[in-house]
Write an enzyme that holds these catalytic residues in place. Structure first.
Site, PDB file in Angstrom:
ATOM      1  N   SER A 223      75.141  18.272  83.247  1.00 18.05           N
ATOM      2  CA  SER A 223      74.231  18.039  82.280  1.00 18.05           C
ATOM      3  C   SER A 223      74.545  18.971  80.905  1.00 18.05           C
ATOM      4  O   SER A 223      74.761  20.341  81.183  1.00 18.05           O
ATOM      5  CB  SER A 223      72.716  18.131  82.854  1.00 18.05           C
ATOM      6  OG  SER A 223      72.428  19.484  82.886  1.00 18.05           O
ATOM      7  N   GLY A 225      72.383  19.131  77.854  1.00 13.51           N
ATOM      8  CA  GLY A 225      71.314  19.439  76.736  1.00 13.51           C
ATOM      9  C   GLY A 225      71.533  18.010  76.037  1.00 13.51           C
ATOM     10  O   GLY A 225      71.560  17.102  76.256  1.00 13.51           O
ATOM     11  N   THR A 226      71.346  18.421  74.645  1.00 15.28           N
ATOM     12  CA  THR A 226      71.350  17.549  73.592  1.00 15.28           C
ATOM     13  C   THR A 226      72.867  16.608  73.543  1.00 15.28           C
ATOM     14  O   THR A 226      72.658  15.706  72.761  1.00 15.28           O
ATOM     15  CB  THR A 226      71.025  18.064  72.138  1.00 15.28           C
ATOM     16  OG1 THR A 226      71.891  19.141  71.981  1.00 15.28           O
ATOM     17  CG2 THR A 226      69.734  18.593  72.187  1.00 15.28           C
ATOM     18  N   GLU A 227      73.869  17.238  74.022  1.00 15.47           N
ATOM     19  CA  GLU A 227      75.118  16.492  74.066  1.00 15.47           C
ATOM     20  C   GLU A 227      74.963  15.364  74.972  1.00 15.47           C
ATOM     21  O   GLU A 227      75.816  14.406  74.959  1.00 15.47           O
ATOM     22  CB  GLU A 227      76.203  17.439  74.488  1.00 15.47           C
ATOM     23  CG  GLU A 227      77.389  16.895  74.517  1.00 15.47           C
ATOM     24  CD  GLU A 227      78.264  16.849  72.992  1.00 15.47           C
ATOM     25  OE1 GLU A 227      77.851  17.433  72.182  1.00 15.47           O
ATOM     26  OE2 GLU A 227      79.287  16.165  73.064  1.00 15.47           O
ATOM     27  N   GLY A 228      74.335  15.271  75.971  1.00 20.28           N
ATOM     28  CA  GLY A 228      73.986  14.191  77.207  1.00 20.28           C
ATOM     29  C   GLY A 228      74.454  14.833  78.409  1.00 20.28           C
ATOM     30  O   GLY A 228      74.098  15.861  78.728  1.00 20.28           O
ATOM     31  N   GLY A 254      66.229  18.520  83.115  1.00 17.67           N
ATOM     32  CA  GLY A 254      67.441  18.858  84.165  1.00 17.67           C
ATOM     33  C   GLY A 254      66.809  17.997  85.546  1.00 17.67           C
ATOM     34  O   GLY A 254      67.604  17.195  86.288  1.00 17.67           O
ATOM     35  N   ASP A 255      65.439  18.444  85.933  1.00 16.35           N
ATOM     36  CA  ASP A 255      64.886  18.117  87.182  1.00 16.35           C
ATOM     37  C   ASP A 255      64.588  16.489  87.267  1.00 16.35           C
ATOM     38  O   ASP A 255      64.851  15.833  88.273  1.00 16.35           O
ATOM     39  CB  ASP A 255      63.689  18.847  87.579  1.00 16.35           C
ATOM     40  CG  ASP A 255      64.025  20.270  87.300  1.00 16.35           C
ATOM     41  OD1 ASP A 255      65.018  20.785  87.795  1.00 16.35           O
ATOM     42  OD2 ASP A 255      63.006  20.984  87.052  1.00 16.35           O
TER      43      ASP A 255
HETATM   44  N1  LIG Z   1      66.461  18.255  73.252  1.00 11.48           N
HETATM   45  C1  LIG Z   1      66.532  17.368  74.154  1.00 11.48           C
HETATM   46  N2  LIG Z   1      66.423  16.247  73.604  1.00 11.48           N
HETATM   47  C2  LIG Z   1      66.391  14.987  74.161  1.00 11.48           C
HETATM   48  N3  LIG Z   1      67.004  14.896  75.547  1.00 11.48           N
HETATM   49  C3  LIG Z   1      67.501  15.987  76.024  1.00 11.48           C
HETATM   50  C4  LIG Z   1      67.214  17.447  75.454  1.00 11.48           C
HETATM   51  N4  LIG Z   1      67.353  18.481  76.141  1.00 11.48           N
HETATM   52  C5  LIG Z   1      67.938  17.918  77.374  1.00 11.48           C
HETATM   53  N5  LIG Z   1      67.829  16.434  77.368  1.00 11.48           N
HETATM   54  C6  LIG Z   1      68.440  15.379  78.198  1.00 11.48           C
HETATM   55  O1  LIG Z   1      67.881  16.105  79.637  1.00 11.48           O
HETATM   56  C7  LIG Z   1      69.123  15.950  80.378  1.00 11.48           C
HETATM   57  C8  LIG Z   1      69.258  17.510  81.093  1.00 11.48           C
HETATM   58  O2  LIG Z   1      68.978  18.395  80.318  1.00 11.48           O
HETATM   59  P1  LIG Z   1      69.764  19.885  80.332  1.00 11.48           P
HETATM   60  O3  LIG Z   1      71.188  19.644  80.444  1.00 11.48           O
HETATM   61  O4  LIG Z   1      69.147  20.926  79.426  1.00 11.48           O
HETATM   62  O5  LIG Z   1      69.554  20.356  81.908  1.00 11.48           O
HETATM   63  P2  LIG Z   1      69.029  21.511  82.892  1.00 11.48           P
HETATM   64  O6  LIG Z   1      69.901  22.719  82.051  1.00 11.48           O
HETATM   65  O7  LIG Z   1      69.102  21.440  83.982  1.00 11.48           O
HETATM   66  O8  LIG Z   1      67.426  21.918  82.399  1.00 11.48           O
HETATM   67  P3  LIG Z   1      66.283  22.411  83.113  1.00 11.48           P
HETATM   68  O9  LIG Z   1      66.735  23.476  83.945  1.00 11.48           O
HETATM   69  O10 LIG Z   1      65.421  22.832  82.040  1.00 11.48           O
HETATM   70  O11 LIG Z   1      65.694  21.316  83.804  1.00 11.48           O
HETATM   71  C9  LIG Z   1      70.270  16.068  79.407  1.00 11.48           C
HETATM   72  O12 LIG Z   1      71.497  15.408  79.614  1.00 11.48           O
HETATM   73  C10 LIG Z   1      69.771  15.141  78.341  1.00 11.48           C
HETATM   74  O13 LIG Z   1      69.944  13.745  78.733  1.00 11.48           O
HETATM   75  O1  LIG Z   2      64.274  30.282  88.683  1.00 10.80           O
HETATM   76  P1  LIG Z   2      64.815  28.964  89.124  1.00 10.80           P
HETATM   77  O2  LIG Z   2      64.543  28.298  90.240  1.00 10.80           O
HETATM   78  O3  LIG Z   2      66.243  28.535  88.842  1.00 10.80           O
HETATM   79  O4  LIG Z   2      64.108  27.905  88.013  1.00 10.80           O
HETATM   80  C1  LIG Z   2      62.868  27.639  87.978  1.00 10.80           C
HETATM   81  C2  LIG Z   2      62.416  26.816  86.658  1.00 10.80           C
HETATM   82  O5  LIG Z   2      62.602  27.297  85.605  1.00 10.80           O
HETATM   83  O6  LIG Z   2      63.081  25.630  86.944  1.00 10.80           O
HETATM   84  C3  LIG Z   2      62.123  24.391  86.623  1.00 10.80           C
HETATM   85  C4  LIG Z   2      62.652  23.802  85.447  1.00 10.80           C
HETATM   86  O7  LIG Z   2      63.888  23.179  85.636  1.00 10.80           O
HETATM   87  C5  LIG Z   2      60.921  25.259  86.137  1.00 10.80           C
HETATM   88  O8  LIG Z   2      59.629  24.226  86.592  1.00 10.80           O
HETATM   89  C6  LIG Z   2      60.875  26.569  86.686  1.00 10.80           C
HETATM   90  O9  LIG Z   2      60.170  27.540  86.059  1.00 10.80           O
END
Ligand SMILES: Nc1ncnc2c1ncn2[C@@H]1O[C@H](COP(=O)(O)OP(=O)(O)OP(=O)(O)O)[C@@H](O)[C@H]1O
Ligand SMILES: O=P(O)(O)OC[C@@]1(O)O[C@H](CO)[C@@H](O)[C@@H]1O
Length: 328
Positions: A223, A225-228, A254-255
């Site tokens: 994943s 972020g905003t790139e997809g 991401g979850d």
């Molecule tokens: N600002 C945003 N606007 C729209 N879609 C977003 C944005 N940020 C994330 N996304 C969507 O959510 C998906 C997962 O986000 P990201 O890559 O940030 O996951 P992550 O780092 O595992 O996040 P987290 O740990 O906060 O759950 C991205 O692939 C995208 O489709």
């Molecule tokens: O400290 P970890 O376990 O890596 O991440 C915990 C956390 O940031 O992940 C979730 C968002 O993905 C939040 O609900 C929670 O606070």
């Protein structure tokens, strides 16, 4: 639909503090605050339950402040198999500025030890052949880095498929295990941490994901972020762009994506449909605060709008990757 098991070793109560602008080193006055029971696996469980999946939540939970988790599980009919620990589940502070920037302060919570792996293993005896086990998030202090890998191995022994969203040393252990998970969803920073090098170049990133598929992980999703997100399997690779940009908190996007992947695995979707499903779940979750999905029709409408790009075209697109931030 077959049951999904989530494993959350380090849950958290997410305290989201909203303010116009964070001034570090100064007095900041918040405009709003909200609390959500969370932690990666709990968020996955909550989103999957909204989609109508039968979910069993495993993991560790502090006995002293379990009430908000118990209320969530009961409201969404999630079977609660979380092992109660002495002390409190941590509170994680998410500072959300008006522009959408979020700063995470993930605090320590209860400490655990190797002896806690016994009750966790016992709880996983509820996993039946063919079911899916999703293991997400960090480990509490005291738990060995191998904990997630050990639980993944147990789930595989029970004939389950395993989807892992772990980072740091836990990801290293999971990817060094003799039996690899069926699917993983690192973000770019987590994949870089594992690879031990920068993967800022699209071609390098795609190559790293393809190499993991070649090693035997059926589905690798990175994943961005905003790139997809980049979805790779033996069938090929595809980049799915976010349906719409969110300026609110992206905590838990991401979850939600992992929950979408889990639903796609359970329903046996192909790679393109999996990318659309997972991306739609992330977009749907981002429309409202907390780890929740709107109704099915709204999610289906988002799914139909997901733009998928052939990886060769994405690699050759001009410009650097969108800044997906540093949070994990
Ligand atoms: N600002 C945003 N606007 C729209 N879609 C977003 C944005 N940020 C994330 N996304 C969507 O959510 C998906 C997962 O986000 P990201 O890559 O940030 O996951 P992550 O780092 O595992 O996040 P987290 O740990 O906060 O759950 C991205 O692939 C995208 O489709
Ligand atoms: O400290 P970890 O376990 O890596 O991440 C915990 C956390 O940031 O992940 C979730 C968002 O993905 C939040 O609900 C929670 O606070």
């Amino acid at each position: 639909m077959s049951r999904v098991h989530t494993v959350t070793l380090n849950p958290a109560i997410d305290q989201t503090v909203s303010l116009p602008h964070l001034a570090v080193g100064e007095v900041n006055r918040a405009s709003a605050v909200r609390h959500d029971p969370g932690g990666k696996g709990v968020n996955v469980a909550s989103v999957l339950a909204d989609w109508g999946v039968d979910v069993m939540a495993h993991g560790l939970l502090g006995r002293a402040n379990a009430a908000p988790f118990e209320a969530l599980f009961s409201r969404k009919s999630i079977v609660d198999r979380m092992v109660r620990m002495p002390g409190e589940t941590r509170t994680n502070v998410k500072i959300l500025e008006e522009g959408g920037r979020t700063t995470d302060l993930n605090l320590p919570g209860f400490a655990a030890g190797t002896s806690d792996l016994g009750p966790l293993a016992e709880s996983l005896s509820a996993v039946a052949e063919g079911e899916l086990v999703v293991i997400s998030g960090s480990h509490p202090a005291g738990l060995p880095a191998s904990a997630s890998a050990r639980l993944a191995a147990l789930a595989r022994e029970r004939g389950a498929r395993v989807l892992c969203d772990v980072s740091g040393e836990a990801l290293v252990e999971v990817l060094a295990a003799p039996v690899l998970p069926d699917a993983i969803k690192p973000n770019r920073h987590e994949l870089e941490g594992w690879a031990g090098r920068s993967l800022a170049d699209r071609a390098e990133l795609a190559e790293a994901a393809r190499a993991l598929v070649a090693r035997g992980i059926a589905l690798v999703v990175v994943s961005l972020g905003t790139e997809g997100a980049l979805f790779c399997s033996a069938a090929g690779a595809v980049l799915a762009r976010p349906v719409e940009l969110s300026r609110g908190s992206t905590v838990g996007a991401g979850d939600a994506m992992v929950a979408g992947l889990a639903s796609a695995l359970v329903e046996g979707l192909d790679l393109g449909a999996t990318a659309a499903r997972a991306t739609a779940f992330a977009a749907a979750k981002l429309r409202n605060p907390g780890p929740h999905l709107p109704g099915r029709d709204e999610v289906r409408a988002l799914e139909a709008r997901v733009e998928r790009v052939a990886v060769a075209d994405w690699i050759h697109a001009a410009g650097p990757m969108a800044d997906e931030g540093e949070r994990t």
